[in-house]
Design a protein around this motif. Structure first.
Motif, PDB file in Angstrom:
ATOM      1  N   THR A  33     -24.289  -1.041  -0.711  1.00  0.00           N
ATOM      2  CA  THR A  33     -25.601  -1.069  -1.362  1.00  0.00           C
ATOM      3  C   THR A  33     -25.877  -2.421  -2.012  1.00  0.00           C
ATOM      4  N   ASP A  34     -24.826  -3.125  -2.402  1.00  0.00           N
ATOM      5  CA  ASP A  34     -24.980  -4.480  -2.940  1.00  0.00           C
ATOM      6  C   ASP A  34     -23.655  -5.221  -2.758  1.00  0.00           C
ATOM      7  N   VAL A  35     -23.606  -6.470  -3.228  1.00  0.00           N
ATOM      8  CA  VAL A  35     -22.402  -7.279  -2.995  1.00  0.00           C
ATOM      9  C   VAL A  35     -21.199  -6.679  -3.721  1.00  0.00           C
ATOM     10  N   ASP A  36     -21.429  -6.105  -4.915  1.00  0.00           N
ATOM     11  CA  ASP A  36     -20.314  -5.499  -5.649  1.00  0.00           C
ATOM     12  C   ASP A  36     -19.708  -4.332  -4.872  1.00  0.00           C
ATOM     13  N   ALA A  37     -20.571  -3.529  -4.268  1.00  0.00           N
ATOM     14  CA  ALA A  37     -20.076  -2.384  -3.492  1.00  0.00           C
ATOM     15  C   ALA A  37     -19.274  -2.877  -2.288  1.00  0.00           C
ATOM     16  N   ALA A  38     -19.762  -3.938  -1.636  1.00  0.00           N
ATOM     17  CA  ALA A  38     -19.026  -4.503  -0.493  1.00  0.00           C
ATOM     18  C   ALA A  38     -17.707  -5.112  -0.960  1.00  0.00           C
ATOM     19  N   ALA A  39     -17.720  -5.727  -2.153  1.00  0.00           N
ATOM     20  CA  ALA A  39     -16.480  -6.311  -2.692  1.00  0.00           C
ATOM     21  C   ALA A  39     -15.458  -5.217  -2.983  1.00  0.00           C
ATOM     22  N   ALA A  40     -15.909  -4.088  -3.505  1.00  0.00           N
ATOM     23  CA  ALA A  40     -14.992  -2.978  -3.786  1.00  0.00           C
ATOM     24  C   ALA A  40     -14.360  -2.472  -2.483  1.00  0.00           C
ATOM     25  N   MET A  41     -15.148  -2.437  -1.406  1.00  0.00           N
ATOM     26  CA  MET A  41     -14.601  -2.044  -0.096  1.00  0.00           C
ATOM     27  C   MET A  41     -13.535  -3.036   0.361  1.00  0.00           C
ATOM     28  N   ALA A  42     -13.813  -4.314   0.157  1.00  0.00           N
ATOM     29  CA  ALA A  42     -12.852  -5.347   0.562  1.00  0.00           C
ATOM     30  C   ALA A  42     -11.569  -5.236  -0.253  1.00  0.00           C
ATOM     31  N   HIS A  43     -11.701  -4.979  -1.577  1.00  0.00           N
ATOM     32  CA  HIS A  43     -10.508  -4.764  -2.400  1.00  0.00           C
ATOM     33  C   HIS A  43      -9.695  -3.592  -1.843  1.00  0.00           C
ATOM     34  N   ALA A  44     -10.379  -2.509  -1.486  1.00  0.00           N
ATOM     35  CA  ALA A  44      -9.671  -1.325  -0.970  1.00  0.00           C
ATOM     36  C   ALA A  44      -8.951  -1.655   0.337  1.00  0.00           C
ATOM     37  N   ALA A  45      -9.591  -2.453   1.189  1.00  0.00           N
ATOM     38  CA  ALA A  45      -8.969  -2.833   2.472  1.00  0.00           C
ATOM     39  C   ALA A  45      -7.745  -3.717   2.221  1.00  0.00           C
ATOM     40  N   LEU A  46      -7.866  -4.670   1.288  1.00  0.00           N
ATOM     41  CA  LEU A  46      -6.737  -5.567   0.981  1.00  0.00           C
ATOM     42  C   LEU A  46      -5.598  -4.790   0.325  1.00  0.00           C
ATOM     43  N   ASP A  47      -5.954  -3.838  -0.554  1.00  0.00           N
ATOM     44  CA  ASP A  47      -4.924  -3.022  -1.210  1.00  0.00           C
ATOM     45  C   ASP A  47      -4.173  -2.183  -0.176  1.00  0.00           C
ATOM     46  N   LEU A  48      -4.922  -1.600   0.754  1.00  0.00           N
ATOM     47  CA  LEU A  48      -4.262  -0.792   1.783  1.00  0.00           C
ATOM     48  C   LEU A  48      -3.349  -1.678   2.637  1.00  0.00           C
ATOM     49  N   ALA A  49      -3.854  -2.859   3.009  1.00  0.00           N
ATOM     50  CA  ALA A  49      -3.055  -3.783   3.840  1.00  0.00           C
ATOM     51  C   ALA A  49      -1.777  -4.197   3.109  1.00  0.00           C
ATOM     52  N   ALA A  50      -1.891  -4.393   1.781  1.00  0.00           N
ATOM     53  CA  ALA A  50      -0.730  -4.861   1.006  1.00  0.00           C
ATOM     54  C   ALA A  50       0.396  -3.842   1.001  1.00  0.00           C
ATOM     55  N   GLY A  51       0.035  -2.574   1.164  1.00  0.00           N
ATOM     56  CA  GLY A  51       1.059  -1.530   1.162  1.00  0.00           C
ATOM     57  C   GLY A  51       1.628  -1.245   2.544  1.00  0.00           C
ATOM     58  N   LEU A  52       1.200  -1.995   3.538  1.00  0.00           N
ATOM     59  CA  LEU A  52       1.606  -1.714   4.919  1.00  0.00           C
ATOM     60  C   LEU A  52       2.380  -2.878   5.505  1.00  0.00           C
ATOM     61  N   THR A  53       3.337  -2.557   6.337  1.00  0.00           N
ATOM     62  CA  THR A  53       3.869  -3.594   7.202  1.00  0.00           C
ATOM     63  C   THR A  53       3.407  -3.224   8.599  1.00  0.00           C
ATOM     64  N   ARG A  54       3.410  -4.194   9.467  1.00  0.00           N
ATOM     65  CA  ARG A  54       2.861  -4.002  10.792  1.00  0.00           C
ATOM     66  C   ARG A  54       3.507  -2.818  11.511  1.00  0.00           C
ATOM     67  N   ARG A  55       2.656  -1.967  12.013  1.00  0.00           N
ATOM     68  CA  ARG A  55       3.079  -0.806  12.801  1.00  0.00           C
ATOM     69  C   ARG A  55       4.002   0.136  12.045  1.00  0.00           C
ATOM     70  N   GLN A  56       3.988  -0.005  10.693  1.00  0.00           N
ATOM     71  CA  GLN A  56       4.814   0.872   9.867  1.00  0.00           C
ATOM     72  C   GLN A  56       4.530   2.339  10.192  1.00  0.00           C
ATOM     73  N   ALA A  57       3.237   2.594  10.396  1.00  0.00           N
ATOM     74  CA  ALA A  57       2.829   3.991  10.521  1.00  0.00           C
ATOM     75  C   ALA A  57       3.045   4.528  11.932  1.00  0.00           C
ATOM     76  N   VAL A  58       3.326   3.654  12.892  1.00  0.00           N
ATOM     77  CA  VAL A  58       3.444   4.115  14.269  1.00  0.00           C
ATOM     78  C   VAL A  58       4.891   4.476  14.543  1.00  0.00           C
ATOM     79  N   THR A  59       5.092   5.668  15.062  1.00  0.00           N
ATOM     80  CA  THR A  59       6.477   6.068  15.326  1.00  0.00           C
ATOM     81  C   THR A  59       6.808   5.906  16.796  1.00  0.00           C
TER      82      THR A  59
END
Ligand code: GDP
Ligand code: CA
Length: 333
Positions: free
Chosen positions: A307-333
């Protein structure tokens, strides 16, 4: 941190603007982040002799402060004198909105291309004015053009292939579409710097762009999808589908053509767990989280309306936070 993102137009541009804000918030603006955007060029079209690159321009204008905010594409404070004059001649096509200020970009781009510069160099030259805060790389310097095969009673065989812009802008995606073809993709090569940026990335983000004609065409350039799959960086995508519908636009029409339901989980499955390590869905699609995790992709539900730049920034924070908790293909068995 080096971040790479394949990108279409409006959805990507708004997300990327939020990403730049989020990065500034995270590091206090000390400039330790590099963002490389791999722009879709399969929407490009030549009109009145001018080369128009709608998705590159939407990213460049949005990040450079020149976008028409409500419309989401084209220049702010635009006028249409040239378009009106062409219409007075009866010149076709009249369905594409070429504004006067926007035309300067296309005139200059065409002149530089005609002088022999590749699109990548021309894009760099145009970005020298706009300073988008990212490195904007066309997916390829080769011509790739999305065509849509549609019903047309007047055509031999009852079908006709039209340029994506004719299907989208002139026909409003109304005729029944049978297939989407990225013409020229199979013989295109990734633009300069594209594969190196992917290989060197610390995080790869897939913005909420059209999965078929924006991200899909970038990934269709031989080598790009493979490079992302092979990359060491975690890959996190953001759903462009919220509550079973595209937030704006007609992406559902094209998803149907490639046999994908207009659902956040179905788009994640379409990209696949080889490509994606993480996926964000909207809060209203929280029910999709277990479905996405069941196919080996880490998933979180967060608000996904820009809806605005702040909302898009919050989405980006969520994407970066999720990425930070993952290593590549961690979730793929
Ligand atoms: P285009 O090339 O200008 O059509 O832009 P993109 O391909 O980058 O993005 C178009 C997609 O953005 C649409 O299919 C929408 O689903 C998505 N989109 C637009 N606004 C939003 C939003 O606020 N939130 C989310 N999640 N997706 C959005
Ligand atoms: Ca586009």
């Amino acid at each position: 941190m080096r971040i790479v993102a394949p990108a279409g137009g409006i959805g990507a541009a708004r997300f990327l603007r939020g990403l730049l804000r989020a990065l500034t918030e995270r590091d206090g603006g000390d400039g330790v982040h590099e963002v490389t955007v791999i722009g879709n060029t399969a929407d490009d079209i030549t009109l009145f002799g001018l080369r128009v690159c709608p998705d590159l321009d939407t990213v460049m204008y949005t990040l450079g402060g020149g976008i028409h905010e409500e419309q989401g594409w084209g220049r702010t404070d635009e006028t249409y004198s040239v378009k009106d004059e062409l219409a007075a001649y009866g010149a076709e096509p009249q369905w594409f909105g070429l504004g006067d200020r926007d035309l300067a970009t296309h005139v200059l781009r065409t002149q530089l291309l005609d002088s022999g510069y590749p699109l990548s160099a021309v894009t760099e030259a145009l970005c020298a004015r706009w300073r988008p805060g990212v490195t904007l790389l066309p997916m390829s310097d080769d011509r790739v053009e999305t065509h849509v095969v549609i019903d047309d009673a007047a055509a031999p065989g009852g079908r006709r292939a039209v340029h994506f812009q004719e299907y989208w802008v002139r026909l409003h995606a109304l005729p029944r579409a049978h297939s989407v073809v990225a013409v020229g993709a199979e013989s295109a090569t990734p633009g300069p710097g594209v594969l190196a940026a992917i290989a060197d990335a610390d995080v790869i983000l897939v913005p909420p762009s059209n999965p078929v004609v924006s991200i899909g065409t970038v990934l269709s350039v031989p080598g790009i999808r493979e490079a992302i799959v092979a990359a060491e960086a975690p890959v996190v995508g953001v759903s462009p589908i919220v509550g079973g519908a595209p937030v704006r636009g007609m992406a559902d029409k094209l998803l149907r053509v490639v046999g994908v339901d207009t659902e956040a989980a179905a788009v994640a499955a379409h990209y696949g767990n080889e490509l994606l390590d993480g996926w964000l869905v909207d809060d209203s699609d929280a029910g999709a989280v277990p479905l996405v995790e069941a196919i080996g992709i880490a998933c979180r539900a967060v608000p996904l309306l820009m809806t605005d730049v702040d909302a898009a920034a919050a989405m980006a924070h969520a994407a970066l936070d999720l990425a930070a908790g993952l290593t590549r293909r961690q979730a793929v068995t």
